[in-house]
Design an enzyme around this catalytic site. Sequence first.
Site, PDB file in Angstrom:
ATOM      1  N   ARG A   1      21.851  -7.285  12.409  1.00  0.00           N
ATOM      2  CA  ARG A   1      22.383  -7.772  11.126  1.00  0.00           C
ATOM      3  C   ARG A   1      22.173  -6.770  10.006  1.00  0.00           C
ATOM      4  O   ARG A   1      22.913  -6.774   9.024  1.00  0.00           O
ATOM      5  CB  ARG A   1      21.760  -9.122  10.764  1.00  0.00           C
ATOM      6  CG  ARG A   1      22.066 -10.232  11.753  1.00  0.00           C
ATOM      7  CD  ARG A   1      23.547 -10.386  12.045  1.00  0.00           C
ATOM      8  NE  ARG A   1      23.853 -11.564  12.837  1.00  0.00           N
ATOM      9  CZ  ARG A   1      23.919 -11.610  14.168  1.00  0.00           C
ATOM     10  NH1 ARG A   1      23.731 -10.509  14.879  1.00  0.00           N
ATOM     11  NH2 ARG A   1      24.178 -12.741  14.804  1.00  0.00           N
TER      12      ARG A   1
ATOM     13  N   GLY B   1      -0.833 -14.371  -0.964  1.00  0.00           N
ATOM     14  CA  GLY B   1       0.516 -14.891  -1.139  1.00  0.00           C
ATOM     15  C   GLY B   1       1.609 -13.845  -1.010  1.00  0.00           C
ATOM     16  O   GLY B   1       2.591 -14.044  -0.285  1.00  0.00           O
TER      17      GLY B   1
ATOM     18  N   LYS C   1      -8.211 -14.054   6.834  1.00  0.00           N
ATOM     19  CA  LYS C   1      -6.771 -13.929   6.550  1.00  0.00           C
ATOM     20  C   LYS C   1      -6.138 -12.787   7.334  1.00  0.00           C
ATOM     21  O   LYS C   1      -5.031 -12.917   7.851  1.00  0.00           O
ATOM     22  CB  LYS C   1      -6.556 -13.678   5.051  1.00  0.00           C
ATOM     23  CG  LYS C   1      -6.758 -14.889   4.179  1.00  0.00           C
ATOM     24  CD  LYS C   1      -6.391 -14.592   2.736  1.00  0.00           C
ATOM     25  CE  LYS C   1      -6.536 -15.867   1.904  1.00  0.00           C
ATOM     26  NZ  LYS C   1      -6.169 -15.666   0.500  1.00  0.00           N
TER      27      LYS C   1
ATOM     28  N   ASP D   1      -4.740  -9.163  -5.898  1.00  0.00           N
ATOM     29  CA  ASP D   1      -4.745  -9.777  -7.225  1.00  0.00           C
ATOM     30  C   ASP D   1      -6.002  -9.320  -7.956  1.00  0.00           C
ATOM     31  O   ASP D   1      -6.556 -10.016  -8.779  1.00  0.00           O
ATOM     32  CB  ASP D   1      -4.672 -11.310  -7.144  1.00  0.00           C
ATOM     33  CG  ASP D   1      -5.857 -11.891  -6.399  1.00  0.00           C
ATOM     34  OD1 ASP D   1      -6.685 -11.114  -5.882  1.00  0.00           O
ATOM     35  OD2 ASP D   1      -5.959 -13.127  -6.335  1.00  0.00           O
TER      36      ASP D   1
ATOM     37  N   THR E   1      -9.073  -2.970  -7.750  1.00  0.00           N
ATOM     38  CA  THR E   1      -8.483  -2.435  -6.522  1.00  0.00           C
ATOM     39  C   THR E   1      -7.106  -1.843  -6.800  1.00  0.00           C
ATOM     40  O   THR E   1      -6.730  -0.822  -6.222  1.00  0.00           O
ATOM     41  CB  THR E   1      -8.393  -3.543  -5.453  1.00  0.00           C
ATOM     42  OG1 THR E   1      -9.682  -4.122  -5.292  1.00  0.00           O
ATOM     43  CG2 THR E   1      -7.928  -2.987  -4.117  1.00  0.00           C
TER      44      THR E   1
ATOM     45  N   CYS F   1       3.032   6.457 -12.942  1.00  0.00           N
ATOM     46  CA  CYS F   1       2.158   5.782 -11.985  1.00  0.00           C
ATOM     47  C   CYS F   1       1.679   4.480 -12.625  1.00  0.00           C
ATOM     48  O   CYS F   1       1.950   4.224 -13.803  1.00  0.00           O
ATOM     49  CB  CYS F   1       0.998   6.676 -11.555  1.00  0.00           C
ATOM     50  SG  CYS F   1      -0.382   6.750 -12.714  1.00  0.00           S
TER      51      CYS F   1
ATOM     52  N   CYS G   1      -0.128   4.819 -15.845  1.00  0.00           N
ATOM     53  CA  CYS G   1       0.674   5.156 -17.033  1.00  0.00           C
ATOM     54  C   CYS G   1       1.003   3.869 -17.807  1.00  0.00           C
ATOM     55  O   CYS G   1       1.140   3.877 -19.023  1.00  0.00           O
ATOM     56  CB  CYS G   1       1.992   5.811 -16.631  1.00  0.00           C
ATOM     57  SG  CYS G   1       1.867   7.460 -15.967  1.00  0.00           S
TER      58      CYS G   1
ATOM     59  N   CYS H   1      -4.700 -15.785  -9.966  1.00  0.00           N
ATOM     60  CA  CYS H   1      -4.109 -17.107  -9.727  1.00  0.00           C
ATOM     61  C   CYS H   1      -5.176 -18.182  -9.595  1.00  0.00           C
ATOM     62  O   CYS H   1      -4.920 -19.360  -9.830  1.00  0.00           O
ATOM     63  CB  CYS H   1      -3.281 -17.080  -8.448  1.00  0.00           C
ATOM     64  SG  CYS H   1      -1.979 -15.863  -8.497  1.00  0.00           S
TER      65      CYS H   1
ATOM     66  N   CYS I   1      -1.718  10.361 -19.169  1.00  0.00           N
ATOM     67  CA  CYS I   1      -2.250   9.389 -18.194  1.00  0.00           C
ATOM     68  C   CYS I   1      -3.518   9.940 -17.538  1.00  0.00           C
ATOM     69  O   CYS I   1      -3.552  11.088 -17.098  1.00  0.00           O
ATOM     70  CB  CYS I   1      -1.199   9.094 -17.130  1.00  0.00           C
ATOM     71  SG  CYS I   1      -1.824   8.125 -15.753  1.00  0.00           S
TER      72      CYS I   1
END
Length: 249
Positions: free
Chosen positions: A11, A38, A83, A127, A131, A170, A173, A185, A242
């Site tokens: 496809r 998520g 996870k 999140d 990191t 980046c 920046c 969250c 930066c």
Amino acid sequence: MNESQLLRYSRHLLLNEFEYDFQEKLNQATALVIGCGGLANACLPILAGAGVGHLVLCDDDLIELSNLPRQLGFSEADIGQAKVFSLEKYLTARNTTIQITAFKQQADADFLVKQIQHCDVIIDCTDNAKTRQLINQTAVHSKTPLVSASVIQFSGQVMVFDPRLDHSPCYACIYPNVISEDTSCTQNGVFSPLVHLIGAAQAAETIKVLTGLGDSSVGKVTQFEGLNFETYPLQLTKNPACPVCGNQR
Ligand SMILES: [Zn+2]
């Protein structure tokens, strides 16, 4: 590609814009994925299905009840499991012809520097602000494309950076400082369908980066508002000052 692969990916191969060698590029590609929450649960089934040849997963979290509404790779029986290993199992079931490597650990600088040597793209599904900055530094220093995304409450965004290109900004920046964790969250909530919209967009941008399909989104941020279904594309510019990619670093 053998007959089974031609059928599996037919496809995409039927699309005029999707050249035969695009599929081979995907099959030969390695993606380093940081975070298995998520965004990863939305993005990675698409990339596994599309035949990205090697997915390297990294996450230290265990599955909780509150993850299940968004993280569709996990079931009630998986609560308490890692996870990264549950997602590995789920993705393998979707496509046994690709390779998946799972690391149950935090993505610290040593890990990122070591793993990036074998990867064609980094997909930021964390999140965690600290990191994110580490991932960006690794991407810039190794000149590896970075597909970054975030979702909070009813707002999501996708950004593509390519340090191989002189004009590419980046992540630092745009966000030069490590911001506090209060944007996660866990404290603020998140609209489940939006996680999937943004994760799917992240998968699309990853396929584009790996193949050259379509118009480049390098240096562009696409902001999506889930309450009114509006998108706001914005072209970002490189910051000469930066701290990560600038001239004076
Ligand atoms: Zn920069």
